[in-house]
Design a protein around this motif. Structure first.
Motif, PDB file in Angstrom:
ATOM      1  N   PRO A  73       1.216  -1.206  -0.340  1.00 24.99           N
ATOM      2  CA  PRO A  73      -0.074  -0.112   0.344  1.00 24.99           C
ATOM      3  C   PRO A  73       0.917   1.920   0.229  1.00 24.99           C
ATOM      4  N   ALA A  74       1.703   1.431   0.879  1.00 24.76           N
ATOM      5  CA  ALA A  74       2.674   2.895   0.993  1.00 24.76           C
ATOM      6  C   ALA A  74       3.512   2.821  -0.586  1.00 24.76           C
ATOM      7  N   LEU A  75       4.051   1.790  -1.068  1.00 25.82           N
ATOM      8  CA  LEU A  75       4.888   1.656  -2.123  1.00 25.82           C
ATOM      9  C   LEU A  75       4.089   1.874  -3.043  1.00 25.82           C
ATOM     10  N   ALA A  76       2.803   1.740  -2.954  1.00 26.07           N
ATOM     11  CA  ALA A  76       1.743   2.260  -4.608  1.00 26.07           C
ATOM     12  C   ALA A  76       1.737   3.615  -4.079  1.00 26.07           C
ATOM     13  N   ALA A  77       1.293   3.983  -2.950  1.00 24.98           N
ATOM     14  CA  ALA A  77       1.120   5.396  -3.041  1.00 24.98           C
ATOM     15  C   ALA A  77       2.471   6.232  -3.506  1.00 24.98           C
ATOM     16  N   VAL A  78       3.478   5.706  -3.065  1.00 25.77           N
ATOM     17  CA  VAL A  78       4.782   6.542  -3.115  1.00 25.77           C
ATOM     18  C   VAL A  78       4.783   6.749  -4.616  1.00 25.77           C
ATOM     19  N   VAL A  85       2.049  13.669  -9.524  1.00 25.45           N
ATOM     20  CA  VAL A  85       2.093  14.823  -8.941  1.00 25.45           C
ATOM     21  C   VAL A  85       3.278  15.706  -8.789  1.00 25.45           C
ATOM     22  N   ILE A  86       4.752  14.814  -8.560  1.00 25.49           N
ATOM     23  CA  ILE A  86       5.876  14.994  -8.461  1.00 25.49           C
ATOM     24  C   ILE A  86       6.853  15.165  -9.367  1.00 25.49           C
ATOM     25  N   TRP A 269      10.105   7.821   1.354  1.00 28.89           N
ATOM     26  CA  TRP A 269       9.569   9.246   1.320  1.00 28.89           C
ATOM     27  C   TRP A 269      10.336  10.029   0.916  1.00 28.89           C
ATOM     28  N   GLY A 270      12.308   9.468   1.696  1.00 27.13           N
ATOM     29  CA  GLY A 270      12.799  10.554   2.116  1.00 27.13           C
ATOM     30  C   GLY A 270      14.324  11.182   0.403  1.00 27.13           C
ATOM     31  N   TYR A 271      14.379  10.172  -0.350  1.00 21.47           N
ATOM     32  CA  TYR A 271      15.474  10.374  -1.422  1.00 21.47           C
ATOM     33  C   TYR A 271      14.288  10.921  -2.361  1.00 21.47           C
ATOM     34  N   PRO A 272      12.965  11.154  -2.940  1.00 19.55           N
ATOM     35  CA  PRO A 272      12.177  11.988  -3.569  1.00 19.55           C
ATOM     36  C   PRO A 272      12.284  13.495  -2.631  1.00 19.55           C
ATOM     37  N   THR A 302       4.124  10.391   8.630  1.00 24.95           N
ATOM     38  CA  THR A 302       2.683  10.142   9.455  1.00 24.95           C
ATOM     39  C   THR A 302       1.427   9.995   8.385  1.00 24.95           C
ATOM     40  N   LEU A 303       1.374  10.979   7.803  1.00 23.00           N
ATOM     41  CA  LEU A 303      -0.125  10.612   7.169  1.00 23.00           C
ATOM     42  C   LEU A 303       0.585   9.112   6.651  1.00 23.00           C
ATOM     43  N   SER A 304       1.601   8.204   6.035  1.00 25.30           N
ATOM     44  CA  SER A 304       1.363   6.899   5.220  1.00 25.30           C
ATOM     45  C   SER A 304       0.747   6.426   6.127  1.00 25.30           C
ATOM     46  N   TRP A 305       1.888   6.228   7.597  1.00 23.33           N
ATOM     47  CA  TRP A 305       1.290   5.952   8.817  1.00 23.33           C
ATOM     48  C   TRP A 305      -0.069   5.495   8.812  1.00 23.33           C
ATOM     49  N   HIS A 306      -0.563   7.025   9.254  1.00 25.73           N
ATOM     50  CA  HIS A 306      -2.473   6.767   9.734  1.00 25.73           C
ATOM     51  C   HIS A 306      -3.220   6.644   8.736  1.00 25.73           C
ATOM     52  N   TYR A 307      -3.039   6.709   7.558  1.00 22.29           N
ATOM     53  CA  TYR A 307      -3.619   6.463   6.037  1.00 22.29           C
ATOM     54  C   TYR A 307      -3.936   5.269   5.474  1.00 22.29           C
ATOM     55  N   LEU A 308      -2.723   4.955   5.443  1.00 18.20           N
ATOM     56  CA  LEU A 308      -2.298   3.427   4.542  1.00 18.20           C
ATOM     57  C   LEU A 308      -1.625   2.943   5.033  1.00 18.20           C
ATOM     58  N   GLU A 309      -0.784   2.535   5.876  1.00 17.54           N
ATOM     59  CA  GLU A 309       0.126   1.407   6.838  1.00 17.54           C
ATOM     60  C   GLU A 309      -0.930   0.935   7.774  1.00 17.54           C
ATOM     61  N   ALA A 310      -1.228   2.203   8.667  1.00 20.85           N
ATOM     62  CA  ALA A 310      -2.239   1.460   9.760  1.00 20.85           C
ATOM     63  C   ALA A 310      -3.401   0.978   9.255  1.00 20.85           C
TER      64      ALA A 310
END
Length: 338
Positions: A73-78, A85-86, A269-272, A302-310
């Motif tokens: 899930p988090a990978l697909a989002a990034v 977007v980016i 997310w750190g690299y991009p 934090t957004l990734s954790w609360h809305y995707l990962e958790a």
């Protein structure tokens, strides 16, 4: 272990920050670049935890589902947000040119753990044009997960022997000399070797009693000092010192299953984000550039954790068997439980 994983993720961001700002070598500990050391910590912990998970519940469909829920899930989002977007915001091309280039859409293969690293017209003037150089480890980690399950099925209580063999092979790959036909496999061999060491520690039921505090502190300090005087020897010694130190710390930590874990989001997310910070202000001193990157990355993670990962992990937990079912599974496996 969450705090240690988060520290490792931040180390990766800091190391990459120096490299992407054109300052090399990146800061080193024990002769190892900071971002590489962060990976070794990640893979050591992962080897221990994934093997423990398999030993508790040795079921292929469940194992694959749970790993997918943690990673995808988090990978697909990034990957998707990078493309839609980016990429359009950062590219030197027109939006039409960007969207009509096949390279743009090939980047989406990263969702399937087959990463592409560049987008058309994006970061072409940077030290590295890579959009997200951190994604290379995810496919390798997935292969380590698969190896854990296959060894568990094939060798059962002797899976530790297979893990030991694979660890030795991985170290051999990591030690390939420059110019060797297998030189390109050195980074993969290195991270896999740390995964194998963590997995082997789990198979052998290593716990905190095996890591006297005085011994571990002495080893770690001696290793750091050694890195200042003889980096090649320190890099070799890291196969002993890093897993011992990591497991000594991790096995002493206590945490609930409901805590926040930002490590994966920070890693993704750190690299991009660092590349975007450089694009907006390329003349920013590296310390400020890295500091800004960490702040923004923690916010996005934090957004990734609360809305995707958790939420995804909630599905994983809801699919776990009842305690009686777990007991039956463990009994069926016998001595392979950790």
């Amino acid at each position: 272990m969450r705090q240690l994983r988060l520290l490792a993720a931040v180390a990766v961001v800091v190391g990459h920050g120096y490299v992407l700002n054109g300052i090399t070598p990146a800061p080193r500990v024990g002769g190892i670049p900071l971002h590489t050391l962060g990976l070794y910590i990640f893979f050591t912990i992962s080897g221990y935890l994934i093997t423990s998970s398999w030993n508790r519940w040795p079921n292929i469909p469940s194992f694959v589902r749970n790993r997918a829920l943690r990673i995808l899930p988090a990978l697909a989002a990034v990957v998707l947000l990078t493309v839609v977007v980016i990429g359009p915001l950062a590219t030197d091309l027109t939006l039409r040119e960007y969207l009509s280039t096949s390279q743009t859409w090939l980047y989406l293969s990263g969702v399937l753990l087959v990463p592409q690293y560049e987008l058309p017209g994006v970061f072409d003037s940077h030290v590295s044009p890579a959009m997200n150089g951190s994604l290379w480890t995810l496919g390798i980690e997935a292969c380590c997960y698969l190896a854990t399950a296959l060894l568990g099925i094939a060798l059962r209580r002797f899976a530790w022997i297979g893990t030991l063999v694979l660890g030795v092979v991985a170290i051999a790959l990591a030690l390939q000399p420059a110019g060797s036909s297998l030189e390109s496999l050195r980074p993969a061999g290195a991270v896999c070797s740390y995964f194998a060491i963590g997995a082997l520690a789990c198979h052998l039921r290593v716990d905190r009693r095996h890591f006297p505090t005085v011994l571990i502190v002495g080893l770690a300090i001696g290793w750091v000092l050694l890195g200042e005087f003889n980096a090649p020897v320190a890099t070799t010694a890291a196969w002993l010192v890093v897993p011992a130190t990591v497991l000594a710390i991790a096995l002493r930590s206590r945490e609930s299953s409901s805590g926040v874990d930002l490590s994966y989001g920070v890693y993704l997310w750190g690299y991009p984000i660092q590349q975007l910070v450089i694009q907006v202000n390329p003349d920013l001193p590296v310390t400020f550039s890295v500091a800004l990157t960490i702040v923004f990355t923690l916010a996005v993670a934090t957004l990734s954790w609360h809305y995707l990962e958790a939420p995804a992990l909630g599905l994983k937990r809801s699919a776990r068997p009842e305690p009686t079912q777990r007991l039956q599974s463990k009994s069926a496996l016998g001595a392979t439980t950790a």
